[in-house]
Design a protein around this motif. Structure first.
Motif, PDB file in Angstrom:
ATOM      1  N   GLY A 136       0.825  -1.207   0.000  1.00  0.00           N
ATOM      2  CA  GLY A 136       0.000   0.000   0.000  1.00  0.00           C
ATOM      3  C   GLY A 136       0.860   1.259   0.000  1.00  0.00           C
ATOM      4  O   GLY A 136       0.610   2.202  -0.765  1.00  0.00           O
ATOM      5  N   TYR A 137       1.881   1.266   0.851  1.00  0.00           N
ATOM      6  CA  TYR A 137       2.818   2.403   0.900  1.00  0.00           C
ATOM      7  C   TYR A 137       3.540   2.563  -0.440  1.00  0.00           C
ATOM      8  O   TYR A 137       3.634   3.669  -0.989  1.00  0.00           O
ATOM      9  CB  TYR A 137       3.820   2.172   2.024  1.00  0.00           C
ATOM     10  CG  TYR A 137       4.931   3.196   2.092  1.00  0.00           C
ATOM     11  CD1 TYR A 137       4.750   4.396   2.774  1.00  0.00           C
ATOM     12  CD2 TYR A 137       6.157   2.959   1.474  1.00  0.00           C
ATOM     13  CE1 TYR A 137       5.772   5.339   2.827  1.00  0.00           C
ATOM     14  CE2 TYR A 137       7.177   3.898   1.526  1.00  0.00           C
ATOM     15  CZ  TYR A 137       6.980   5.082   2.203  1.00  0.00           C
ATOM     16  OH  TYR A 137       7.989   6.017   2.258  1.00  0.00           O
ATOM     17  N   LEU A 138       4.042   1.453  -0.972  1.00  0.00           N
ATOM     18  CA  LEU A 138       4.749   1.472  -2.251  1.00  0.00           C
ATOM     19  C   LEU A 138       3.884   2.056  -3.355  1.00  0.00           C
ATOM     20  O   LEU A 138       4.335   2.904  -4.138  1.00  0.00           O
ATOM     21  CB  LEU A 138       5.171   0.042  -2.604  1.00  0.00           C
ATOM     22  CG  LEU A 138       5.659  -0.227  -4.022  1.00  0.00           C
ATOM     23  CD1 LEU A 138       7.016   0.430  -4.242  1.00  0.00           C
ATOM     24  CD2 LEU A 138       5.754  -1.727  -4.289  1.00  0.00           C
ATOM     25  N   GLU A 139       2.631   1.618  -3.420  1.00  0.00           N
ATOM     26  CA  GLU A 139       1.738   2.066  -4.479  1.00  0.00           C
ATOM     27  C   GLU A 139       1.383   3.546  -4.343  1.00  0.00           C
ATOM     28  O   GLU A 139       1.307   4.270  -5.336  1.00  0.00           O
ATOM     29  CB  GLU A 139       0.466   1.217  -4.486  1.00  0.00           C
ATOM     30  CG  GLU A 139       0.661  -0.195  -4.994  1.00  0.00           C
ATOM     31  CD  GLU A 139       0.923  -0.238  -6.490  1.00  0.00           C
ATOM     32  OE1 GLU A 139       0.582   0.748  -7.189  1.00  0.00           O
ATOM     33  OE2 GLU A 139       1.459  -1.242  -6.972  1.00  0.00           O
ATOM     34  N   ILE A 140       1.171   4.001  -3.130  1.00  0.00           N
ATOM     35  CA  ILE A 140       0.840   5.412  -2.918  1.00  0.00           C
ATOM     36  C   ILE A 140       2.007   6.296  -3.333  1.00  0.00           C
ATOM     37  O   ILE A 140       1.827   7.316  -4.017  1.00  0.00           O
ATOM     38  CB  ILE A 140       0.446   5.660  -1.452  1.00  0.00           C
ATOM     39  CG1 ILE A 140      -0.926   5.051  -1.172  1.00  0.00           C
ATOM     40  CG2 ILE A 140       0.424   7.156  -1.136  1.00  0.00           C
ATOM     41  CD1 ILE A 140      -1.330   5.071   0.282  1.00  0.00           C
ATOM     42  N   ILE A 141       3.213   5.921  -2.935  1.00  0.00           N
ATOM     43  CA  ILE A 141       4.404   6.699  -3.310  1.00  0.00           C
ATOM     44  C   ILE A 141       4.599   6.663  -4.828  1.00  0.00           C
ATOM     45  O   ILE A 141       4.785   7.700  -5.480  1.00  0.00           O
ATOM     46  CB  ILE A 141       5.660   6.168  -2.605  1.00  0.00           C
ATOM     47  CG1 ILE A 141       5.537   6.311  -1.091  1.00  0.00           C
ATOM     48  CG2 ILE A 141       6.912   6.890  -3.108  1.00  0.00           C
ATOM     49  CD1 ILE A 141       5.416   7.730  -0.600  1.00  0.00           C
ATOM     50  N   GLY A 142       4.554   5.471  -5.416  1.00  0.00           N
ATOM     51  CA  GLY A 142       4.812   5.330  -6.846  1.00  0.00           C
ATOM     52  C   GLY A 142       3.814   6.070  -7.719  1.00  0.00           C
ATOM     53  O   GLY A 142       4.193   6.715  -8.702  1.00  0.00           O
ATOM     54  N   THR A 143       2.533   6.006  -7.364  1.00  0.00           N
ATOM     55  CA  THR A 143       1.520   6.689  -8.181  1.00  0.00           C
ATOM     56  C   THR A 143       1.539   8.199  -7.964  1.00  0.00           C
ATOM     57  O   THR A 143       1.256   8.960  -8.895  1.00  0.00           O
ATOM     58  CB  THR A 143       0.121   6.132  -7.890  1.00  0.00           C
ATOM     59  OG1 THR A 143      -0.127   6.154  -6.471  1.00  0.00           O
ATOM     60  CG2 THR A 143      -0.021   4.711  -8.402  1.00  0.00           C
ATOM     61  N   ASN A 144       1.861   8.639  -6.762  1.00  0.00           N
ATOM     62  CA  ASN A 144       1.967  10.079  -6.530  1.00  0.00           C
ATOM     63  C   ASN A 144       3.182  10.680  -7.227  1.00  0.00           C
ATOM     64  O   ASN A 144       3.150  11.830  -7.671  1.00  0.00           O
ATOM     65  CB  ASN A 144       2.007  10.381  -5.036  1.00  0.00           C
ATOM     66  CG  ASN A 144       0.622  10.475  -4.426  1.00  0.00           C
ATOM     67  OD1 ASN A 144      -0.041  11.497  -4.497  1.00  0.00           O
ATOM     68  ND2 ASN A 144       0.156   9.377  -3.836  1.00  0.00           N
ATOM     69  N   TYR A 145       4.248   9.922  -7.323  1.00  0.00           N
ATOM     70  CA  TYR A 145       5.411  10.359  -8.102  1.00  0.00           C
ATOM     71  C   TYR A 145       5.152  10.220  -9.600  1.00  0.00           C
ATOM     72  O   TYR A 145       5.942  10.655 -10.413  1.00  0.00           O
ATOM     73  CB  TYR A 145       6.629   9.513  -7.748  1.00  0.00           C
ATOM     74  CG  TYR A 145       7.308   9.847  -6.438  1.00  0.00           C
ATOM     75  CD1 TYR A 145       7.112  11.068  -5.792  1.00  0.00           C
ATOM     76  CD2 TYR A 145       8.177   8.929  -5.843  1.00  0.00           C
ATOM     77  CE1 TYR A 145       7.752  11.360  -4.608  1.00  0.00           C
ATOM     78  CE2 TYR A 145       8.824   9.216  -4.654  1.00  0.00           C
ATOM     79  CZ  TYR A 145       8.596  10.425  -4.040  1.00  0.00           C
ATOM     80  OH  TYR A 145       9.245  10.722  -2.855  1.00  0.00           O
ATOM     81  N   GLN A 146       4.051   9.547  -9.961  1.00  0.00           N
ATOM     82  CA  GLN A 146       3.679   9.268 -11.356  1.00  0.00           C
ATOM     83  C   GLN A 146       4.698   8.361 -12.053  1.00  0.00           C
ATOM     84  O   GLN A 146       4.931   8.468 -13.259  1.00  0.00           O
ATOM     85  CB  GLN A 146       3.488  10.563 -12.141  1.00  0.00           C
ATOM     86  CG  GLN A 146       2.326  11.406 -11.626  1.00  0.00           C
ATOM     87  CD  GLN A 146       2.183  12.719 -12.367  1.00  0.00           C
ATOM     88  OE1 GLN A 146       2.834  13.700 -12.037  1.00  0.00           O
ATOM     89  NE2 GLN A 146       1.323  12.712 -13.374  1.00  0.00           N
ATOM     90  N   CYS A 147       5.309   7.474 -11.270  1.00  0.00           N
ATOM     91  CA  CYS A 147       6.179   6.458 -11.853  1.00  0.00           C
ATOM     92  C   CYS A 147       5.355   5.446 -12.642  1.00  0.00           C
ATOM     93  O   CYS A 147       5.846   4.846 -13.596  1.00  0.00           O
ATOM     94  CB  CYS A 147       6.965   5.729 -10.761  1.00  0.00           C
ATOM     95  SG  CYS A 147       8.028   6.794  -9.770  1.00  0.00           S
TER      96      CYS A 147
END
Length: 249
Positions: free
Chosen positions: A181-192
């Motif tokens: 969940g943490y990984l996905e929130i960071i990755g999508t907010n960075y737009q990776c």
């Protein structure tokens, strides 16, 4: 004091999931839209940093986890090409599969595994399972209400239902859910990377958030795959361990 012998929450967390979360926060920033638009595209740097971190981690972990991390990279590579490029389940910023991603999956696997093996986690298993379950339900409900994340909610419910009958694996997968969940929130907010507005962009009755809350469900496959290959290579040792476990029970 080693990671495994950590008896209180903060040392156990910081040496495992905390370190993992820091790697995720900094590493994904290198591949973010912000960096590429304001400086230069640095996915190559994210790949290089991951190779260094992965190599150091591989050297420091024990032989069993080292072998499972290698399996995790192989399984994740196949999974990424199948789910992202093949099925269009999600899309990376450059519409490729960044080289750091499969190694990142293996680091998540190892970080969660080490957290669940700490003395603190073993001594507080029931408490942690309750806390993690509450956090996961709140997370999925908030995403359902405010982001219409039906897809993520369905996957979350499926995960919790499966874990009801898996007491031995429950702690690992609940912790994995939090980490992913943490990984996905960071990755999508960075737009990776980003997720489409419906599951696989083809199932209209399963609207999805970006990211869907319960995507950790698919990590069952990663863990089961790692265990499968490990058991196949170490049949005698695995049978001996199961016999010892039966005697203890």
């Amino acid at each position: 004091m080693s990671v495994v012998t950590s008896k209180t929450f903060f040392p156990a967390f910081i040496k495992t999931l905390g370190t993992l979360f820091l790697y995720i926060f900094v590493g994904l920033l290198l591949d973010s839209v912000f960096i590429s638009e304001n400086y230069q595209d640095s996915q190559w740097l994210a790949n290089l940093v991951m190779v260094i971190i992965f190599s150091i981690t591989l050297f420091k972990v024990n032989r069993r986890i080292r072998e499972q991390m290698i399996y995790a990279v192989l399984i994740a590579t196949v999974g990424e090409y199948a789910f992202s490029l093949g099925m269009g389940m999600y899309t990376y910023r450059l519409e490729n599969i960044p080289h750091y991603i499969p190694m990142g999956h293996a680091l998540v696997y190892a970080g969660v595994l080490y957290f669940t093996k700490t003395t603190y986690s073993k001594n507080n298993k029931v408490l942690l399972e309750k806390v993690f379950t509450i956090l996961i339900i709140l997370y999925a409900v908030v995403f359902l209400i405010f982001k219409n994340d039906v897809f993520g909610f369905v996957l979350t419910v499926a995960t919790l239902l499966v874990l009801r009958k898996k007491p031995r694996e429950r702690m690992f997968y609940l912790a994995m859910f939090i980490a992913v969940g943490y990984l996905e929130i960071i990755g999508t907010n960075y737009q990776c990377w980003w997720w489409p507005t419906t599951a696989w962009d083809v199932i209209p009755f399963l609207p999805s958030a970006n990211p869907p809350s319960g995507i950790s469900f698919f990590y069952f496959g990663l863990d089961l795959g790692c265990l499968y290959f490990y058991k196949k290579r170490h049949k005698i040792a695995w049978a001996r361990m199961k016999s010892i476990r039966r005697l203890k029970n």
